[in-house]
Write a protein that holds these residues in place. Structure first.
Motif, PDB file in Angstrom:
ATOM      1  N   ARG A 317       1.748   2.898   6.220  1.00 41.39           N
ATOM      2  CA  ARG A 317       1.359   1.486   6.204  1.00 41.39           C
ATOM      3  C   ARG A 317      -0.007   1.295   5.545  1.00 41.39           C
ATOM      4  O   ARG A 317      -0.242   0.312   4.835  1.00 41.39           O
ATOM      5  CB  ARG A 317       1.329   0.935   7.627  1.00 41.39           C
ATOM      6  CG  ARG A 317       2.692   0.795   8.262  1.00 41.39           C
ATOM      7  CD  ARG A 317       3.493  -0.289   7.592  1.00 41.39           C
ATOM      8  NE  ARG A 317       4.738  -0.541   8.320  1.00 41.39           N
ATOM      9  CZ  ARG A 317       5.913  -0.628   7.754  1.00 41.39           C
ATOM     10  NH1 ARG A 317       6.026  -0.478   6.434  1.00 41.39           N
ATOM     11  NH2 ARG A 317       6.991  -0.852   8.453  1.00 41.39           N
ATOM     12  N   ILE A 318      -0.938   2.214   5.787  1.00 43.43           N
ATOM     13  CA  ILE A 318      -2.265   2.113   5.178  1.00 43.43           C
ATOM     14  C   ILE A 318      -2.148   2.209   3.662  1.00 43.43           C
ATOM     15  O   ILE A 318      -2.767   1.433   2.920  1.00 43.43           O
ATOM     16  CB  ILE A 318      -3.189   3.207   5.741  1.00 43.43           C
ATOM     17  CG1 ILE A 318      -3.510   2.909   7.208  1.00 43.43           C
ATOM     18  CG2 ILE A 318      -4.483   3.299   4.927  1.00 43.43           C
ATOM     19  CD1 ILE A 318      -4.192   4.056   7.930  1.00 43.43           C
ATOM     20  N   VAL A 319      -1.363   3.155   3.189  1.00 43.83           N
ATOM     21  CA  VAL A 319      -1.159   3.283   1.742  1.00 43.83           C
ATOM     22  C   VAL A 319      -0.468   2.042   1.193  1.00 43.83           C
ATOM     23  O   VAL A 319      -0.854   1.496   0.147  1.00 43.83           O
ATOM     24  CB  VAL A 319      -0.341   4.547   1.432  1.00 43.83           C
ATOM     25  CG1 VAL A 319      -0.011   4.613  -0.056  1.00 43.83           C
ATOM     26  CG2 VAL A 319      -1.111   5.796   1.855  1.00 43.83           C
ATOM     27  N   GLN A 320       0.528   1.561   1.894  1.00 46.49           N
ATOM     28  CA  GLN A 320       1.287   0.400   1.449  1.00 46.49           C
ATOM     29  C   GLN A 320       0.380  -0.831   1.344  1.00 46.49           C
ATOM     30  O   GLN A 320       0.403  -1.552   0.336  1.00 46.49           O
ATOM     31  CB  GLN A 320       2.436   0.134   2.423  1.00 46.49           C
ATOM     32  CG  GLN A 320       3.380  -0.979   1.999  1.00 46.49           C
ATOM     33  CD  GLN A 320       4.474  -1.191   3.037  1.00 46.49           C
ATOM     34  OE1 GLN A 320       4.211  -1.266   4.235  1.00 46.49           O
ATOM     35  NE2 GLN A 320       5.719  -1.265   2.577  1.00 46.49           N
ATOM     36  N   GLU A 321      -0.430  -1.069   2.358  1.00 46.74           N
ATOM     37  CA  GLU A 321      -1.329  -2.219   2.346  1.00 46.74           C
ATOM     38  C   GLU A 321      -2.399  -2.070   1.278  1.00 46.74           C
ATOM     39  O   GLU A 321      -2.772  -3.032   0.608  1.00 46.74           O
ATOM     40  CB  GLU A 321      -1.973  -2.389   3.729  1.00 46.74           C
ATOM     41  CG  GLU A 321      -2.876  -3.610   3.850  1.00 46.74           C
ATOM     42  CD  GLU A 321      -2.101  -4.911   3.754  1.00 46.74           C
ATOM     43  OE1 GLU A 321      -2.679  -5.893   3.248  1.00 46.74           O
ATOM     44  OE2 GLU A 321      -0.929  -4.945   4.181  1.00 46.74           O
ATOM     45  N   SER A 322      -2.909  -0.841   1.091  1.00 46.78           N
ATOM     46  CA  SER A 322      -3.928  -0.612   0.064  1.00 46.78           C
ATOM     47  C   SER A 322      -3.375  -0.875  -1.331  1.00 46.78           C
ATOM     48  O   SER A 322      -4.055  -1.485  -2.169  1.00 46.78           O
ATOM     49  CB  SER A 322      -4.445   0.822   0.169  1.00 46.78           C
ATOM     50  OG  SER A 322      -5.042   1.066   1.426  1.00 46.78           O
ATOM     51  N   ILE A 323      -2.168  -0.415  -1.599  1.00 40.33           N
ATOM     52  CA  ILE A 323      -1.549  -0.673  -2.907  1.00 40.33           C
ATOM     53  C   ILE A 323      -1.330  -2.174  -3.103  1.00 40.33           C
ATOM     54  O   ILE A 323      -1.545  -2.713  -4.199  1.00 40.33           O
ATOM     55  CB  ILE A 323      -0.226   0.105  -3.028  1.00 40.33           C
ATOM     56  CG1 ILE A 323      -0.505   1.617  -3.073  1.00 40.33           C
ATOM     57  CG2 ILE A 323       0.532  -0.326  -4.270  1.00 40.33           C
ATOM     58  CD1 ILE A 323       0.741   2.469  -3.099  1.00 40.33           C
ATOM     59  N   THR A 324      -0.928  -2.865  -2.039  1.00 42.72           N
ATOM     60  CA  THR A 324      -0.765  -4.311  -2.123  1.00 42.72           C
ATOM     61  C   THR A 324      -2.075  -4.994  -2.487  1.00 42.72           C
ATOM     62  O   THR A 324      -2.113  -5.918  -3.311  1.00 42.72           O
ATOM     63  CB  THR A 324      -0.233  -4.869  -0.789  1.00 42.72           C
ATOM     64  OG1 THR A 324       1.019  -4.250  -0.484  1.00 42.72           O
ATOM     65  CG2 THR A 324      -0.052  -6.374  -0.864  1.00 42.72           C
ATOM     66  N   ASN A 325      -3.188  -4.533  -1.896  1.00 47.84           N
ATOM     67  CA  ASN A 325      -4.489  -5.107  -2.206  1.00 47.84           C
ATOM     68  C   ASN A 325      -4.887  -4.845  -3.651  1.00 47.84           C
ATOM     69  O   ASN A 325      -5.530  -5.679  -4.298  1.00 47.84           O
ATOM     70  CB  ASN A 325      -5.545  -4.540  -1.258  1.00 47.84           C
ATOM     71  CG  ASN A 325      -5.377  -5.054   0.158  1.00 47.84           C
ATOM     72  OD1 ASN A 325      -4.759  -6.091   0.369  1.00 47.84           O
ATOM     73  ND2 ASN A 325      -5.904  -4.330   1.125  1.00 47.84           N
ATOM     74  N   VAL A 326      -4.549  -3.660  -4.158  1.00 50.93           N
ATOM     75  CA  VAL A 326      -4.844  -3.362  -5.566  1.00 50.93           C
ATOM     76  C   VAL A 326      -4.107  -4.340  -6.471  1.00 50.93           C
ATOM     77  O   VAL A 326      -4.668  -4.869  -7.435  1.00 50.93           O
ATOM     78  CB  VAL A 326      -4.460  -1.904  -5.899  1.00 50.93           C
ATOM     79  CG1 VAL A 326      -4.620  -1.643  -7.393  1.00 50.93           C
ATOM     80  CG2 VAL A 326      -5.327  -0.930  -5.110  1.00 50.93           C
ATOM     81  N   VAL A 327      -2.841  -4.589  -6.166  1.00 55.53           N
ATOM     82  CA  VAL A 327      -2.051  -5.519  -6.973  1.00 55.53           C
ATOM     83  C   VAL A 327      -2.649  -6.917  -6.927  1.00 55.53           C
ATOM     84  O   VAL A 327      -2.740  -7.616  -7.945  1.00 55.53           O
ATOM     85  CB  VAL A 327      -0.587  -5.534  -6.472  1.00 55.53           C
ATOM     86  CG1 VAL A 327       0.212  -6.620  -7.191  1.00 55.53           C
ATOM     87  CG2 VAL A 327       0.059  -4.174  -6.681  1.00 55.53           C
TER      88      VAL A 327
END
Length: 408
Positions: A317-327
């Motif tokens: 989830r941390i990776v998923q949310e971080s990638i979402t923030n990058v986008v």
């Protein structure tokens, strides 16, 4: 209508500097009003006898020194600074032989009243306003007692500007307090939502584990007489699944005891037996994001092993949310994900080379949710701009010693 925000460079100028600038401008205006400017037949105001004499220049010097000192003290001692500014205004007025403290001499005081009302507690702002008005009343009362003329209308105008400056500052103070209250409420709601989300995920993981336990126990019961070794392996699997589930529940239960709202998502019983997402799905997530236009490079370090379900899901989830923030925020075309399996921890890092902004502007409060998730697992979390540019999110979660090592 909304007020236009100040440019970033102007926000760096301290209030005392603005007050000093206002005093300098008003003093220059006072001199300009007493000289004949081009196009005028005579000066707008008559200069007092002592205006250009040595005693008048001494009074002017003292007034300017008091005003500059008050500007320097405005941040640390606002009421004392206001007293110095009021004294400076009175000194300069005596040098003009005027019947009232004029608006030009009160301009710096008005600006100081605004900053005090905007940045200090309301009680301090009210005390500052009362002090300024009391000085005006005292000035006129002293002239009346001495039998001199007074400028009632001029003083009322000056008093009105002081009240307006205080009202503007007080409105700014209330607006900022309301904004901070809204941000605090939003952050609290984000934490609550994240806890509820974790609770739902724990519910799914427990349901999945119970389903596995039921299947393994049924298999063991069927072969306990004919295949005792297979029955023993099935019961060992039951024990392992039970221990991992209990360990995950212990880590989450205390922090989630307040999340008792009925927001459970509808799901069919068959869906609940499907395993939750985890690091095994990270490559799939990276591939899907890359196909959407953001290159995600995943790097694995250490000996990959089976993690407890709650930790495995939280890292994902941390990776998923971080990638979402990058986008959403980074305005870049690539990011790097590193997962490091350490002896007693699992660490994850997500970096990009974008604009160096996290999700602090996002209404979903992604960083708040990630930080809460890591805190529940007694881990460490950091997020912020990188010195070389871009943004970095790191999390380090402790892994129980019972986690079995498997081949990468």
């Amino acid at each position: 209508m909304h007020a236009m925000p100040l440019p970033p460079r102007l926000k760096l100028v301290p209030p005392g500097a603005w007050v000093a600038l206002a005093w300098s401008a008003s003093t220059a205006f006072t001199f300009l009003a007493r000289v004949r400017l081009p196009g005028e037949e005579a000066a707008n105001e008559h200069a007092a006898t002592q205006f250009y004499r040595w005693d008048g220049l001494v009074v002017l010097t003292i007034a300017c020194a008091l005003a500059l000192l008050g500007s320097m003290w405005l941040h640390r001692r606002p009421l004392r600074a206001l007293g110095l500014l009021l004294t400076a205004a009175a000194f300069l007025t005596t040098n003009l032989a005027a019947v009232a403290i004029q608006l030009a001499q009160f301009l710096a005081v008005d600006l100081a009243l605004y900053f005090i009302a905007a940045g200090r507690p309301r009680r301090t702002g009210v005390a500052a306003l009362c002090t300024a008005l009391a000085v005006l009343v005292f000035w006129e009362s002293l002239r009346l007692l001495r039998g001199w003329g007074i400028g009632t209308l001029e003083e009322l105008t000056v008093a009105l500007t002081a009240v307006v400056a205080w009202l503007l500052g007080d409105a700014s103070h209330r607006t900022r307090e309301y904004g901070e209250k809204l941000r605090a409420q939003a952050a609290t709601q984000a934490v609550t939502d994240e806890r509820l989300r974790i609770a739902r995920e724990m519910h799914d993981m427990v349901a999945h584990s119970i389903g596995i336990i039921a299947l393994q126990a049924g298999a063991a019961a069927r072969v306990v007489r004919t295949q005792p070794e297979a029955a023993r392996e099935a019961m060992t699997a039951v024990e392992t699944a039970g221990r991992e589930t209990l360990a995950g529940l212990r880590r989450m239960l205390v922090a989630l005891r307040h999340a008792d709202q009925d927001r459970s998502r509808p799901a069919a019983e068959a869906d609940r037996l499907h395993p939750a997402e985890g690091l095994a799905d990270l490559d799939r997530l990276a591939a899907a994001t890359t196909a959407a236009g953001l290159q995600v490079d995943v790097h694995w370090k250490g000996a990959r092993r089976q993690l407890p379900p709650d930790i495995d899901l939280s890292v994902f989830r941390i990776v998923q949310e971080s990638i979402t923030n990058v986008v959403r925020h980074a305005a870049t075309t690539a990011c790097r994900v590193t997962v490091d399996y350490l002896e007693e921890h699992v660490a994850v890092e997500v970096t990009d080379e974008g604009r160096g902004r996290g999700s602090t502007t996002d209404t979903g409060f992604g960083l708040v949710g990630m930080r809460e998730r890591v805190a529940l697992l007694h881990g460490e979390f950091t997020a912020g701009p990188r010195p070389e540019g871009g943004f970095r999110v790191t999390a380090r979660l402790p892994v129980p010693a019972t986690a079995a090592t498997v081949a990468a």
